[in-house]
Structure formats: C-alpha cells, structure tokens
Scaffold this motif. Structure first.
Motif, PDB file in Angstrom:
ATOM      1  N   GLY A 104      47.812  20.766  69.027  1.00 54.23           N
ATOM      2  CA  GLY A 104      46.860  21.021  67.589  1.00 54.23           C
ATOM      3  C   GLY A 104      47.413  19.451  66.962  1.00 54.23           C
ATOM      4  O   GLY A 104      48.201  18.488  67.333  1.00 54.23           O
ATOM      5  N   CYS A 105      46.363  19.410  65.580  1.00 48.22           N
ATOM      6  CA  CYS A 105      46.743  17.996  64.997  1.00 48.22           C
ATOM      7  C   CYS A 105      46.272  18.172  63.482  1.00 48.22           C
ATOM      8  O   CYS A 105      45.355  18.922  63.209  1.00 48.22           O
ATOM      9  N   LEU A 106      46.960  17.972  62.581  1.00 51.29           N
ATOM     10  CA  LEU A 106      46.798  18.148  60.964  1.00 51.29           C
ATOM     11  C   LEU A 106      45.528  17.401  60.873  1.00 51.29           C
ATOM     12  O   LEU A 106      45.133  17.987  59.921  1.00 51.29           O
ATOM     13  N   SER A 107      45.069  16.620  61.431  1.00 47.35           N
ATOM     14  CA  SER A 107      43.836  15.873  61.210  1.00 47.35           C
ATOM     15  C   SER A 107      42.782  16.347  61.713  1.00 47.35           C
ATOM     16  O   SER A 107      41.347  15.896  61.580  1.00 47.35           O
ATOM     17  N   PRO A 116      48.459   6.386  59.589  1.00 48.76           N
ATOM     18  CA  PRO A 116      47.012   6.572  59.373  1.00 48.76           C
ATOM     19  C   PRO A 116      46.373   8.012  58.725  1.00 48.76           C
ATOM     20  O   PRO A 116      45.481   7.827  58.395  1.00 48.76           O
ATOM     21  N   GLN A 117      47.191   8.762  59.113  1.00 46.01           N
ATOM     22  CA  GLN A 117      46.733  10.179  58.806  1.00 46.01           C
ATOM     23  C   GLN A 117      46.781  10.441  57.353  1.00 46.01           C
ATOM     24  O   GLN A 117      46.302  11.228  56.866  1.00 46.01           O
ATOM     25  N   VAL A 118      47.705   9.344  56.591  1.00 35.12           N
ATOM     26  CA  VAL A 118      47.538   9.417  55.067  1.00 35.12           C
ATOM     27  C   VAL A 118      46.943   8.097  54.700  1.00 35.12           C
ATOM     28  O   VAL A 118      47.181   7.712  53.573  1.00 35.12           O
ATOM     29  N   GLN A 141      53.678  10.894  72.190  1.00 35.30           N
ATOM     30  CA  GLN A 141      52.532  10.306  72.892  1.00 35.30           C
ATOM     31  C   GLN A 141      51.190  10.671  71.591  1.00 35.30           C
ATOM     32  O   GLN A 141      50.354   9.886  71.525  1.00 35.30           O
ATOM     33  N   HIS A 142      51.291  11.813  71.091  1.00 37.03           N
ATOM     34  CA  HIS A 142      50.422  12.145  70.320  1.00 37.03           C
ATOM     35  C   HIS A 142      50.338  11.372  68.936  1.00 37.03           C
ATOM     36  O   HIS A 142      49.336  10.815  68.302  1.00 37.03           O
ATOM     37  N   GLU A 143      51.518  10.935  68.181  1.00 37.40           N
ATOM     38  CA  GLU A 143      51.661  10.176  67.053  1.00 37.40           C
ATOM     39  C   GLU A 143      51.078   8.879  67.394  1.00 37.40           C
ATOM     40  O   GLU A 143      50.535   8.269  66.760  1.00 37.40           O
ATOM     41  N   ASP A 202      49.237   7.729  69.833  1.00 35.13           N
ATOM     42  CA  ASP A 202      47.729   7.714  69.758  1.00 35.13           C
ATOM     43  C   ASP A 202      47.068   7.508  68.572  1.00 35.13           C
ATOM     44  O   ASP A 202      46.053   6.676  68.304  1.00 35.13           O
ATOM     45  N   HIS A 203      47.735   8.150  67.357  1.00 37.93           N
ATOM     46  CA  HIS A 203      47.003   7.968  66.131  1.00 37.93           C
ATOM     47  C   HIS A 203      47.147   6.399  65.498  1.00 37.93           C
ATOM     48  O   HIS A 203      46.043   5.975  64.893  1.00 37.93           O
ATOM     49  N   LEU A 204      48.422   5.896  66.042  1.00 34.47           N
ATOM     50  CA  LEU A 204      48.427   4.537  65.802  1.00 34.47           C
ATOM     51  C   LEU A 204      47.309   3.560  66.290  1.00 34.47           C
ATOM     52  O   LEU A 204      47.126   2.707  65.959  1.00 34.47           O
TER      53      LEU A 204
HETATM   54 ZN    ZN Z   1      47.577  14.415  65.100  1.00 32.68          ZN
END
Ligand code: ZN
Length: 180
Positions: free
Chosen positions: A90-93, A51-53, A132-134, A136-138
C-alpha cells in the motif's frame, strides 16, 4: 502532537516528478527528517519519501519497527536486485488501496546517512520492498505503475468512484487522478 505536513495524494503533480539529489546535509535537512518521521508515525506508515510531503529531494525516512527507531536514507541507489517476492503493498499517497505486487526479493543499496556517511548494504523481503517503494517515489513513480492490467483497471475504478463519492478540495486534485 499534530503532524507538521499534509501527505500528498495521487493526483498531486509533485508525486510524478523526479526529485533532485541532496547536496547539503545540514540542520535544515535534519529538522525536515524529524518532522517527516512525526508525520509518518502519525499516518501511520513504515516509510515516507520527501516528495510525499511536497519536497523534491532524494531522501526518505522509515522505521520497520525493529527497535532502532526512525532511519533516514539520502540519495539512495539500488545497485543490484535479485529474486522475486510478493507483498501486499500500500501507499500513504494512494490511501485505501493496496495490491499484491511482485518485486525483487533482495536489493543492494548505496546512499548516505544523516551524518553524511556513505552506506552500502543488502536488504531482503520487507526492508527491500520498502526501499524499492520509497525509491520509486523519488523517481516520480507510484505503486499504480507496478500493477498488472487487471489490478490497474480495478484501481482506476476505485479511484474514480472515490472522486464521485467524496470530492476533495480541488487544489489537491488534477482533472483526472494521474493514472495512465
Ligand atoms: Zn508510497
């Protein structure tokens, strides 16, 4: 080499939607993963979720620098978690912001790899946190949802300030930044 994708940032609605299961592992997906890894390395980041792309599918790429190169996890599920572990996340988004966040220290994960094999493993500390972080993005969740009240106020203030200082093209921004 220039990155094939622009990483979506907070305010983009694509980051707030639940992604769909991957049903076909085909050449197209293999190519997507390769392009996403290039984007991740260029950022640079340890992980990047579809989803980040702008791709609404349940997979992510990662590389923890352990020497085994870029990895892909498809349709991941956390079946168990235990312990507590604090990490400065942190998060690239959500560029420029990072916070001490406590999450389970260990997780048990199932999913599928890029060859279509079922995988089933335990992850601890940084690897566990990445998953866990990735994941969450999904599910359309950003680390901003994992903050305590004080951290969230701080995040809102910084994000608001950033919009006033340097407005980005309106096409990537909602009216507010998506913080509840
Ligand atoms: Zn992230």
């Amino acid at each position: 080499m220039s990155s094939p994708y622009r990483i979506r940032v907070v305010g983009d609605p694509v980051l707030r939607q639940r992604a769909d299961e991957v049903t076909d592992i085909d050449e197209r997906l293999v190519r997507l993963c390769s392009d996403m890894l290039a984007t991740m390395y260029e950022a640079p980041g340890l992980g990047l979720a579809a989803p980040q792309v702008g791709i609404q599918k349940r997979f992510f790429v990662y590389d923890l620098g352990a020497g085994d190169g870029g990895q892909v996890l498809i349709n991941p599920v956390i079946t168990e978690g235990d312990g507590e572990w604090e990490y400065h996340e942190g998060c690239l988004s959500v560029p420029g912001l990072s916070f001490d966040i406590v999450r389970p220290k260990r997780v048990h994960v199932t999913g599928t790899d890029l060859d279509g094999n079922e995988v089933d493993f335990e992850a601890d500390e940084l690897f566990s946190r990445l998953i866990q972080h990735e994941l969450d993005h999904l599910d359309g969740v950003l680390l901003l949802e994992r903050l305590d009240d004080e951290q969230r106020r701080d995040a809102k203030r910084q994000l608001r300030q950033r919009v006033m200082d340097a407005p980005e093209p309106t096409s990537t921004r909602g009216p507010f930044l998506g913080l509840r």
